[in-house]
Design a protein around this motif. Structure first.
Motif, short mmCIF file in Angstrom:
data_model
loop_
_atom_site.label_atom_id
_atom_site.label_comp_id
_atom_site.label_asym_id
_atom_site.label_seq_id
_atom_site.Cartn_x
_atom_site.Cartn_y
_atom_site.Cartn_z
N LEU A 1 1.27 -1.08 -0.34
CA LEU A 1 -0.06 0.12 0.27
C LEU A 1 0.85 1.32 -0.39
O LEU A 1 0.12 2.32 -0.15
CB LEU A 1 -0.33 0.04 1.34
CG LEU A 1 -1.92 1.30 1.45
CD1 LEU A 1 -2.45 1.57 0.60
CD2 LEU A 1 -2.37 0.80 2.76
N GLN A 2 2.00 0.90 0.48
CA GLN A 2 3.25 3.05 1.06
C GLN A 2 3.67 2.87 -0.44
O GLN A 2 4.03 3.47 -0.85
CB GLN A 2 3.57 2.09 1.79
CG GLN A 2 2.66 2.26 3.00
CD GLN A 2 4.35 1.63 4.60
OE1 GLN A 2 5.04 1.37 4.08
NE2 GLN A 2 3.76 2.44 5.59
N PHE B 1 1.41 13.31 3.23
CA PHE B 1 0.17 12.32 3.81
C PHE B 1 1.15 11.50 5.31
O PHE B 1 2.51 11.08 5.33
CB PHE B 1 0.18 11.21 2.79
CG PHE B 1 -0.05 11.39 1.40
CD1 PHE B 1 -1.77 11.71 0.88
CD2 PHE B 1 0.99 11.47 0.37
CE1 PHE B 1 -1.41 12.18 -0.19
CE2 PHE B 1 0.39 11.94 -0.94
CZ PHE B 1 -0.83 12.77 -1.14
N ARG B 2 0.15 12.02 5.82
CA ARG B 2 -0.04 11.91 7.29
C ARG B 2 0.22 10.78 7.56
O ARG B 2 -1.16 10.58 7.71
CB ARG B 2 0.42 13.03 8.12
CG ARG B 2 1.32 14.23 8.03
CD ARG B 2 1.40 15.29 9.14
NE ARG B 2 2.56 16.85 8.75
CZ ARG B 2 3.96 16.93 9.48
NH1 ARG B 2 3.38 15.18 9.95
NH2 ARG B 2 4.21 17.34 9.15
N LEU C 1 7.40 7.58 1.66
CA LEU C 1 8.80 7.24 2.59
C LEU C 1 8.58 6.49 3.00
O LEU C 1 7.59 6.29 4.08
CB LEU C 1 9.22 9.02 2.87
CG LEU C 1 9.00 10.32 2.50
CD1 LEU C 1 8.62 11.65 3.08
CD2 LEU C 1 10.08 10.10 1.34
N LEU C 2 10.19 5.44 3.65
CA LEU C 2 9.87 4.30 4.40
C LEU C 2 9.62 4.93 5.90
O LEU C 2 10.50 6.08 6.37
CB LEU C 2 10.75 3.48 4.33
CG LEU C 2 10.38 3.22 2.72
CD1 LEU C 2 11.13 2.26 2.63
CD2 LEU C 2 8.71 3.15 2.68
N ASP C 3 9.72 3.91 6.95
CA ASP C 3 9.19 4.40 7.83
C ASP C 3 10.72 4.30 8.97
O ASP C 3 10.80 3.36 10.40
CB ASP C 3 8.33 3.34 9.08
CG ASP C 3 7.05 3.50 8.36
OD1 ASP C 3 6.81 4.46 7.85
OD2 ASP C 3 6.42 3.04 9.12
N SER C 4 11.97 4.47 8.27
CA SER C 4 13.38 4.52 8.82
C SER C 4 13.97 5.44 8.41
O SER C 4 13.74 6.91 7.77
CB SER C 4 13.89 3.00 8.45
OG SER C 4 14.04 3.22 7.29
N GLY C 5 15.18 6.22 8.94
CA GLY C 5 15.88 7.22 8.61
C GLY C 5 16.67 7.58 9.94
O GLY C 5 16.74 7.55 11.15
N THR D 1 3.65 11.51 11.13
CA THR D 1 4.63 10.38 10.24
C THR D 1 4.94 10.78 9.06
O THR D 1 3.37 10.26 8.26
CB THR D 1 5.02 9.04 10.49
OG1 THR D 1 5.37 8.85 11.53
CG2 THR D 1 5.85 8.52 9.61
N ILE D 2 5.38 11.39 7.87
CA ILE D 2 4.68 11.15 6.74
C ILE D 2 5.26 10.17 5.99
O ILE D 2 6.66 9.60 5.84
CB ILE D 2 5.86 12.85 6.35
CG1 ILE D 2 5.40 13.61 6.83
CG2 ILE D 2 5.83 12.87 4.74
CD1 ILE D 2 6.50 15.20 6.40
N ALA D 3 4.48 9.88 5.20
CA ALA D 3 4.55 7.96 4.74
C ALA D 3 4.43 8.58 3.04
O ALA D 3 4.83 7.61 2.10
CB ALA D 3 3.44 8.37 4.84
N GLY D 4 4.73 9.75 2.99
CA GLY D 4 4.85 10.42 1.51
C GLY D 4 3.92 11.11 0.54
O GLY D 4 3.57 12.15 1.95
#
Lengths: 422, 143
Positions: free
Chosen positions: A46-47, B13-14, B53-57, B79-82
């Motif tokens: 989905l992401q 997109f939060r 944007l992935l959940d790491s960094g 969190t910004i996901a994209g």
């Protein structure tokens, strides 16, 4: 064509498959982990898919993602330390990648994993209602809210059933395997019963979301097909069950009209029956007709087959149907089966005989609050032009019916007998 | 409306928690709808691009970036996901597009609409002038 290239139920079906495959690798005691990484893999899809488009082989992508997530997880886990190397090898061999999924060897291994999961879910030590919920979750990729919707219960109740079932698997140390020999025969019976129950949950028109319910029927057929194609499940009784599912499911589209009103068999448009499904059903009927055992599934499939074979209502071979009901009541002494037999009997010997058969039903009082008993009696009386008596029965049925489409149907029947009753 | 009157916006997109509890069927629907939405906007020339944007960094801070920490990218509504990069007439249009986000069906998904800072006005004016000259030249070449 679907803009995204995603097939119907892709996620749901892949989830069902992947959980079995990963459980084959991690062991049944880590079922939860398998479920978690599969859900996570779908979230990853989905992401990213909305931005980069859907991959050429979405199923392989999901498999790969779940595999990677599983690897990440076990690398973090200390308890898995000693087994780690072994598990990583297994994942790499059996996780199924783009090329691997095309290899028949891996296809068979995946099927075996799904069957192992089926035998786990339908283990006799797990209660029947928990079995069905667990099968829907792990084998069919249904989520708890969807299962709750199908069973008209709350999500919390389903969550409880799932927890209980998983706990039972641990406590009873149920093994992730396809049983052999005598045990296979016994365990297979339990699997068939659960699949039958799953199908019936979807098939009974009385309640719930109709789309979800049809999905239940199709899932039961999918699982039964998988089992029937496997050497472990390739038995006459299995084919009989699959035939009964197919021959009944094929007629679902004609059960209601375009407004969702229930239709009687004589009112149904037979052109809407699913002919390819009927053909498949007949194929399995043929395969069921061997061996020494005649099961309830054989008889029910036979009854459905006679309906499917009739060009129209008038040419239905009721005599044959009645014969099968006569034998079915020997297997199943439930008053509902006896009521169905009375309907067939009335078609052969007339409504008076039908009424007599109904009054002869043992334990008839248990049907007193069942709307169909009164609806059936109403039909019999109406056929004899006893409009007043018929109206009485329909009124009673109407009081008991809970579903809107049933109520609408009965209101219509009641109106049809009232003008002459006055 | 001429191109110069358009403005750039980023849609962020939060939230990365809302997808976790979707059913497989819902996930499938959001993927399909989101992809179609993105494609449509790109085809209309309203979306110049976008990335997940992935959940790491890492978070780099302090003088000369001394402090490198794991990002606070655990599950959160912030969190910004994209993001999508939009080029549209005005804020109202950007908001209208944001409102079509298929994730908004689900609680926890938030779309942030942010205008992109304008470049130096003088330079933009200069460009406009150049563009005008170019146009005249082209027209005279192709009567």
């Amino acid at each position: 064509m679907d803009i995204s290239g995603l097939t119907d139920h892709l996620f749901r079906h892949e989830a069902g498959k992947l959980v079995s495959v990963l459980t084959g690798i991690f062991g049944i005691e880590r079922l939860q982990l398998a479920e978690d990484v599969v859900q996570e893999a779908m979230v990853r899809a989905l992401q990213t898919w909305p931005y980069y488009g859907v991959p050429k082989n979405p199923a392989a992508w999901l498999t790969q993602a779940a595999k990677n997530l599983a690897l990440d997880t076990i690398r973090r886990e200390k308890t898995f330390h000693d087994k780690q190397a072994q598990i990583i090898t297994l994942i790499e061999q059996r996780g199924g990648g783009e090329n691997e999924s095309e290899s028949p060897k891996f296809e068979n291994e995946i099927k075996d994993d799904r069957l192992r999961m089926m035998f786990v879910c339908c283990h006799p030590l797990i209660s029947r209602e928990d079995q069905v919920a667990l099968a829907l979750k792990t084998l069919c990729g249904f989520s708890p809210p969807e299962i709750a919707k199908a069973f008209l219960t709350t999500e919390a109740a389903i969550a409880k059933r799932l927890t209980r079932a998983k706990q039972r698997i641990r406590e009873a140390e149920i093994r992730f395997e396809i049983p052999e020999g005598d045990e296979l025969t016994r365990r297979l019976d339990a699997v068939l019963q659960s699949l039958y129950l799953l199908f019936n949950e979807g098939y009974k028109a009385s309640s719930g979301d109709s789309l979800v319910r049809e999905d239940l029927c199709l899932e039961a057929i999918r699982l039964a097909t998988l089992l029937a194609e496997h050497p472990a499940g390739n038995r006459p009784k299995m084919h009989a069950l699959l035939a009964l599912m197919l021959l009944n499911a094929a007629r679902i589209p004609s059960r209601v009209d375009h407004e969702g009103n229930l239709l009687r068999l004589q009112e149904q448009d037979r052109a809407r029956w699913n002919q390819p499904m009927i053909a498949r059903g007949m194929f399995h009927i043929a395969h069921s007709a061997s061996g020494a055992e005649l099961s309830e599934y054989h008889l029910q499939a036979g009854i459905a087959a006679v309906h499917c074979a009739a060009q129209d209502y008038a040419s239905t071979d009721w005599r044959q149907i009645l014969e099968m009901y006569d034998r079915l009541v020997e297997f199943d002494d439930s008053p509902v089966v006896a009521l169905n037999r009375a309907v067939a009997l009335a078609e052969v010997l007339g409504p008076q005989a039908g009424i007599e058969a109904v009054s002869a039903i043992q334990n008839l009082q248990s049907l007193e609050s069942y709307y169909l008993l009164h609806a059936v009696l109403g039909e019999f009386e109406l056929r004899m032009n006893h409009s007043r008596a018929a109206a009485g029965h329909f009124r009673k049925a109407l009081q008991l019916a809970e579903i809107k489409s049933e109520q609408a149907f009965l209101t219509k029947r009641l109106a049809e007998c009232e003008p002459t009753a006055r | 409306m001429s191109k110069n009157n358009q403005s750039d916006y980023l849609l962020f997109f939060r939230g990365n928690t809302w997808e976790k509890n979707l059913t497989p069927e819902e996930l499938k629907k959001v993927v399909t709808d989101w992809y179609a939405w993105f494609q449509q906007l790109a085809a209309e020339g309203k979306c110049l691009g976008g990335l997940p944007l992935l959940d790491s960094g890492k978070l780099v801070s302090g003088k000369k970036g001394r402090a490198v920490a794991d990002g606070p990218f655990a599950e959160s509504k912030e969190t910004i996901a994209g993001y999508f990069h939009l080029r549209v007439a005005n804020e109202a249009e950007a908001i209208l597009i944001a409102q079509q986000c298929p994730g908004l069906e689900y609680e926890g998904c938030v779309v942030e609409v942010r205008p992109v800072g304008e470049q130096n006005v003088e330079r933009v004016g200069g460009l406009e002038h150049l563009e005008g000259i170019a146009k005249t030249v082209t027209t005279s070449l192709n009567p």
